[in-house]
Write a protein that holds these residues in place. Structure first.
Motif, PDB file in Angstrom:
ATOM      1  N   GLU A 197       0.864  -1.186   0.000  1.00  0.00           N
ATOM      2  CA  GLU A 197       0.000   0.000   0.000  1.00  0.00           C
ATOM      3  C   GLU A 197       0.898   1.234   0.000  1.00  0.00           C
ATOM      4  O   GLU A 197       1.825   1.315   0.802  1.00  0.00           O
ATOM      5  CB  GLU A 197      -0.874   0.009   1.258  1.00  0.00           C
ATOM      6  CG  GLU A 197      -1.759  -1.214   1.353  1.00  0.00           C
ATOM      7  CD  GLU A 197      -2.678  -1.170   2.570  1.00  0.00           C
ATOM      8  OE1 GLU A 197      -2.586  -0.230   3.379  1.00  0.00           O
ATOM      9  OE2 GLU A 197      -3.493  -2.100   2.692  1.00  0.00           O
ATOM     10  N   VAL A 198       0.611   2.158  -0.885  1.00  0.00           N
ATOM     11  CA  VAL A 198       1.423   3.367  -0.972  1.00  0.00           C
ATOM     12  C   VAL A 198       0.552   4.574  -0.641  1.00  0.00           C
ATOM     13  O   VAL A 198      -0.509   4.765  -1.244  1.00  0.00           O
ATOM     14  CB  VAL A 198       2.020   3.527  -2.388  1.00  0.00           C
ATOM     15  CG1 VAL A 198       2.851   4.797  -2.468  1.00  0.00           C
ATOM     16  CG2 VAL A 198       2.852   2.316  -2.754  1.00  0.00           C
ATOM     17  N   GLY A 199       1.035   5.378   0.311  1.00  0.00           N
ATOM     18  CA  GLY A 199       0.246   6.554   0.739  1.00  0.00           C
ATOM     19  C   GLY A 199       0.117   6.519   2.238  1.00  0.00           C
ATOM     20  O   GLY A 199       0.403   5.505   2.876  1.00  0.00           O
ATOM     21  N   SER A 200      -0.312   7.653   2.807  1.00  0.00           N
ATOM     22  CA  SER A 200      -0.336   7.723   4.270  1.00  0.00           C
ATOM     23  C   SER A 200      -1.417   6.839   4.867  1.00  0.00           C
ATOM     24  O   SER A 200      -1.222   6.201   5.884  1.00  0.00           O
ATOM     25  CB  SER A 200      -0.581   9.145   4.732  1.00  0.00           C
ATOM     26  OG  SER A 200       0.329   9.979   4.105  1.00  0.00           O
ATOM     27  N   ARG A 201      -2.588   6.837   4.245  1.00  0.00           N
ATOM     28  CA  ARG A 201      -3.694   6.035   4.780  1.00  0.00           C
ATOM     29  C   ARG A 201      -4.648   5.692   3.645  1.00  0.00           C
ATOM     30  O   ARG A 201      -4.760   6.445   2.683  1.00  0.00           O
ATOM     31  CB  ARG A 201      -4.405   6.760   5.917  1.00  0.00           C
ATOM     32  CG  ARG A 201      -4.842   8.160   5.590  1.00  0.00           C
ATOM     33  CD  ARG A 201      -5.148   8.977   6.825  1.00  0.00           C
ATOM     34  NE  ARG A 201      -3.939   9.514   7.441  1.00  0.00           N
ATOM     35  CZ  ARG A 201      -3.839   9.883   8.700  1.00  0.00           C
ATOM     36  NH1 ARG A 201      -4.856   9.766   9.505  1.00  0.00           N
ATOM     37  NH2 ARG A 201      -2.718  10.372   9.181  1.00  0.00           N
ATOM     38  N   TYR A 202      -5.357   4.554   3.795  1.00  0.00           N
ATOM     39  CA  TYR A 202      -6.125   4.079   2.649  1.00  0.00           C
ATOM     40  C   TYR A 202      -7.337   4.936   2.304  1.00  0.00           C
ATOM     41  O   TYR A 202      -7.960   4.762   1.265  1.00  0.00           O
ATOM     42  CB  TYR A 202      -6.509   2.601   2.806  1.00  0.00           C
ATOM     43  CG  TYR A 202      -7.448   2.249   3.947  1.00  0.00           C
ATOM     44  CD1 TYR A 202      -6.975   1.586   5.078  1.00  0.00           C
ATOM     45  CD2 TYR A 202      -8.809   2.541   3.889  1.00  0.00           C
ATOM     46  CE1 TYR A 202      -7.817   1.243   6.126  1.00  0.00           C
ATOM     47  CE2 TYR A 202      -9.666   2.197   4.928  1.00  0.00           C
ATOM     48  CZ  TYR A 202      -9.164   1.555   6.044  1.00  0.00           C
ATOM     49  OH  TYR A 202     -10.011   1.218   7.076  1.00  0.00           O
ATOM     50  N   THR A 203      -7.644   5.899   3.176  1.00  0.00           N
ATOM     51  CA  THR A 203      -8.774   6.780   2.877  1.00  0.00           C
ATOM     52  C   THR A 203      -8.324   7.987   2.032  1.00  0.00           C
ATOM     53  O   THR A 203      -9.167   8.733   1.542  1.00  0.00           O
ATOM     54  CB  THR A 203      -9.404   7.277   4.195  1.00  0.00           C
ATOM     55  OG1 THR A 203      -8.355   7.571   5.110  1.00  0.00           O
ATOM     56  CG2 THR A 203     -10.322   6.247   4.793  1.00  0.00           C
ATOM     57  N   ASP A 204      -7.017   8.180   1.872  1.00  0.00           N
ATOM     58  CA  ASP A 204      -6.545   9.345   1.101  1.00  0.00           C
ATOM     59  C   ASP A 204      -6.740   9.128  -0.398  1.00  0.00           C
ATOM     60  O   ASP A 204      -6.632   8.009  -0.891  1.00  0.00           O
ATOM     61  CB  ASP A 204      -5.035   9.580   1.354  1.00  0.00           C
ATOM     62  CG  ASP A 204      -4.784  10.142   2.737  1.00  0.00           C
ATOM     63  OD1 ASP A 204      -5.782  10.390   3.451  1.00  0.00           O
ATOM     64  OD2 ASP A 204      -3.611  10.302   3.094  1.00  0.00           O
ATOM     65  N   GLU A 205      -6.965  10.256  -1.105  1.00  0.00           N
ATOM     66  CA  GLU A 205      -7.168  10.203  -2.565  1.00  0.00           C
ATOM     67  C   GLU A 205      -5.976   9.574  -3.263  1.00  0.00           C
ATOM     68  O   GLU A 205      -6.111   8.776  -4.182  1.00  0.00           O
ATOM     69  CB  GLU A 205      -7.328  11.630  -3.122  1.00  0.00           C
ATOM     70  CG  GLU A 205      -8.578  12.327  -2.680  1.00  0.00           C
ATOM     71  CD  GLU A 205      -9.608  12.388  -3.781  1.00  0.00           C
ATOM     72  OE1 GLU A 205      -9.220  12.765  -4.884  1.00  0.00           O
ATOM     73  OE2 GLU A 205     -10.776  12.036  -3.519  1.00  0.00           O
ATOM     74  N   GLU A 206      -4.760   9.977  -2.815  1.00  0.00           N
ATOM     75  CA  GLU A 206      -3.561   9.554  -3.551  1.00  0.00           C
ATOM     76  C   GLU A 206      -3.058   8.170  -3.113  1.00  0.00           C
ATOM     77  O   GLU A 206      -2.029   7.706  -3.589  1.00  0.00           O
ATOM     78  CB  GLU A 206      -2.445  10.619  -3.467  1.00  0.00           C
ATOM     79  CG  GLU A 206      -1.925  10.943  -2.097  1.00  0.00           C
ATOM     80  CD  GLU A 206      -2.803  11.954  -1.364  1.00  0.00           C
ATOM     81  OE1 GLU A 206      -2.353  12.454  -0.325  1.00  0.00           O
ATOM     82  OE2 GLU A 206      -3.950  12.228  -1.803  1.00  0.00           O
ATOM     83  N   TRP A 207      -3.816   7.518  -2.233  1.00  0.00           N
ATOM     84  CA  TRP A 207      -3.426   6.179  -1.780  1.00  0.00           C
ATOM     85  C   TRP A 207      -3.580   5.180  -2.943  1.00  0.00           C
ATOM     86  O   TRP A 207      -4.504   5.300  -3.749  1.00  0.00           O
ATOM     87  CB  TRP A 207      -4.334   5.779  -0.614  1.00  0.00           C
ATOM     88  CG  TRP A 207      -4.046   4.425  -0.029  1.00  0.00           C
ATOM     89  CD1 TRP A 207      -3.171   4.142   0.978  1.00  0.00           C
ATOM     90  CD2 TRP A 207      -4.638   3.178  -0.401  1.00  0.00           C
ATOM     91  NE1 TRP A 207      -3.193   2.807   1.262  1.00  0.00           N
ATOM     92  CE2 TRP A 207      -4.072   2.183   0.419  1.00  0.00           C
ATOM     93  CE3 TRP A 207      -5.579   2.794  -1.360  1.00  0.00           C
ATOM     94  CZ2 TRP A 207      -4.423   0.836   0.331  1.00  0.00           C
ATOM     95  CZ3 TRP A 207      -5.921   1.447  -1.458  1.00  0.00           C
ATOM     96  CH2 TRP A 207      -5.346   0.498  -0.622  1.00  0.00           C
ATOM     97  N   SER A 208      -2.657   4.229  -3.037  1.00  0.00           N
ATOM     98  CA  SER A 208      -2.788   3.231  -4.111  1.00  0.00           C
ATOM     99  C   SER A 208      -2.129   1.927  -3.671  1.00  0.00           C
ATOM    100  O   SER A 208      -1.481   1.871  -2.626  1.00  0.00           O
ATOM    101  CB  SER A 208      -2.125   3.736  -5.391  1.00  0.00           C
ATOM    102  OG  SER A 208      -0.742   3.863  -5.159  1.00  0.00           O
TER     103      SER A 208
END
Ligand SMILES: O=C(O)CCC(=O)C(=O)O
Length: 421
Positions: A242-253
């Motif tokens: 998982e890339v990004g700060s948290r899975y609820t963020d737009e830019e998470w992938s």
């Protein structure tokens, strides 16, 4: 199941290491073409079964457009795997994908044992293990071990002690460590009996930290988990990240990386601005060495399900990874192996004060940023009672079913959670 008859080495290659690798791989395959199973239902069109049969024949005669045929199987099954929701994908297509991977791996390794080819073959096996279904007694698992041993042999010949992660500059974890208020602290208990755990915590659905119940794990004793250990047993393996700060963020992938790439990119300083989290339930099936280092807590026997129904998740990442406040439909033992985690727990009775997302996909996740809540948008949140803790290595947190939990790692961390019912 398929049977093996007495083996003769059916394929010879000129180059020695190539011959060794190929003979190990071919030893894992059925000896004859007739013994190689290809059992598909009528869901798989006859033209596809024909391509499979052609691949099989080419494998045993080492002739023809074998690699291209494997790719046809892969492309076709990939399309089926990506149609509709994953849950509804028919097992036949997953088996077909695994066959495509198997044929591709064999085609790759039959006349090339270069490091790049072996790495590509390992990645192909991993994709089959992640997205396919077990075929031929889980032959992809057998082959990936052979390939991993090959990489291991080469590394031990070339080893350069200055190349270890410890010699590189590690990402410095500058994360704030909250002070846990005594009145809100999750209670702790040392090795309770099954009966007392059931009576005092499971039946009333109360969270608790269990101390002393995982000290015997090989992950602490025989092979203490560390970055170097993970690289040794799984460095070349491809895993979802998982890339990004948290899975609820737009830019998470989500992406696929080898464990070595993940460590280089997110644990060792390279891209300090982004966070990556290896959070997944397949790691222990993919890498049985890691599974051998842990044990299912005895308390899981208090559930009604079988041991096979227990989902074991790995959570590996740098300091600062956050799992937003969410709830899960099963009981959970969250076991901390490396590093510490700050955790907050809320009762399901207070769900309304936690503002779950409206979207069906995220309905088990709160919209609130727990440690910096927007009190204007979410005024009730501050009224919700909670418990909190800093979970230390060797401790196990019992999170009752549907209890909301928020988790932030305070440093490089490796935890294992057991979901059981
Ligand atoms: O450790 C984490 O980041 C999350 C753990 C979790 O949510 C779980 O085990 O259900």
């Amino acid at each position: 199941m398929y049977s093996f008859s007495t083996r003769s080495s059916f394929i010879a290659t000129p180059h020695e290491s190539m011959a060794e690798l190929w003979s190990a791989i071919s030893a894992a395959l059925p000896v004859t073409e007739a013994e190689f199973p290809l059992d598909f239902s009528e869901k798989v069109e006859p033209s596809v079964v024909d391509v499979l049969k052609r691949c099989r024949q080419q494998l045993y005669t080492r002739s023809g457009r074998w690699r291209q045929n494997a790719q046809i199987i892969l492309d076709l099954s990939w399309e089926k795997l990506n149609t509709g929701t994953w849950r509804d994908v028919d097992k036949e297509w997953r088996c077909l994908y695994s066959y495509g991977c198997l044929f591709k791996v064999a085609a790759l390794c039959c006349d090339d044992a270069s490091p790049a080819t072996v790495q590509e073959a390992i990645r192909t096996c991993d994709l089959g293990l992640l997205m396919g279904a077990a075929i031929m007694d889980n032959i992809l698992q057998t082959i990936v071990r052979i390939l991993q041993n090959e990489i291991g042999k080469r590394h031990s010949n070339e080893e350069d002690p200055s190349d270890g992660v410890s010699a590189k500059k590690m990402k410095v974890d500058c994360v704030s460590v909250p002070v846990v208020k005594q009145a809100l602290a999750v209670p702790r208990i040392h090795c309770p009996s099954l009966e007392s755990f059931k009576k005092d915590y499971l039946d009333p659905q109360k969270s608790v930290i269990l101390e002393g119940i995982i000290d015997h794990w090989p992950a602490f004793k025989n092979h203490p988990w560390s970055i170097e250990y993970l690289q040794t047993v799984a460095g070349c393996r491809t895993v979802p990240v998982e890339v990004g700060s948290r899975y609820t963020d737009e830019e998470w992938s989500q992406t696929l990386l080898t464990v070595n790439e993940f460590i280089d990119r997110y644990i060792v300083v390279k891209d300090a601005s982004s966070l990556g989290y290896l959070a997944q339930h397949q790691l222990f099936d993919q890498v049985p060495e890691l599974k051998d280092d842990i044990c299912i807590p005895d308390y899981c026997c208090l559930g009604e399900g079988d041991e096979d129904d227990i989902t074991i998740n790995a959570w590996f990442g740098p300091g600062g990874t956050v799992s937003p406040l969410h709830q899960d439909p099963q009981q959970n033992f969250l076991a901390q192996v490396v590093g510490r985690k700050y955790i907050r727990l809320y009762s399901p009775e207070d769900t309304e004060k936690l503002y779950p997302h409206q979207l069906q996909l995220l309905h088990n996740t709160s919209q609130v940023e727990v440690e910096s809540p927007d009190v204007v948008r979410f005024p009730e949140f501050v009224k919700a009672p909670y418990l909190e803790c800093v979970l230390q290595p060797g401790e196990v947190l019992f999170i009752p079913v549907k209890h909301w939990h928020y988790v932030r790692s305070l440093e490089l961390s490796f935890s294992v959670s057991f979901w059981w019912s």
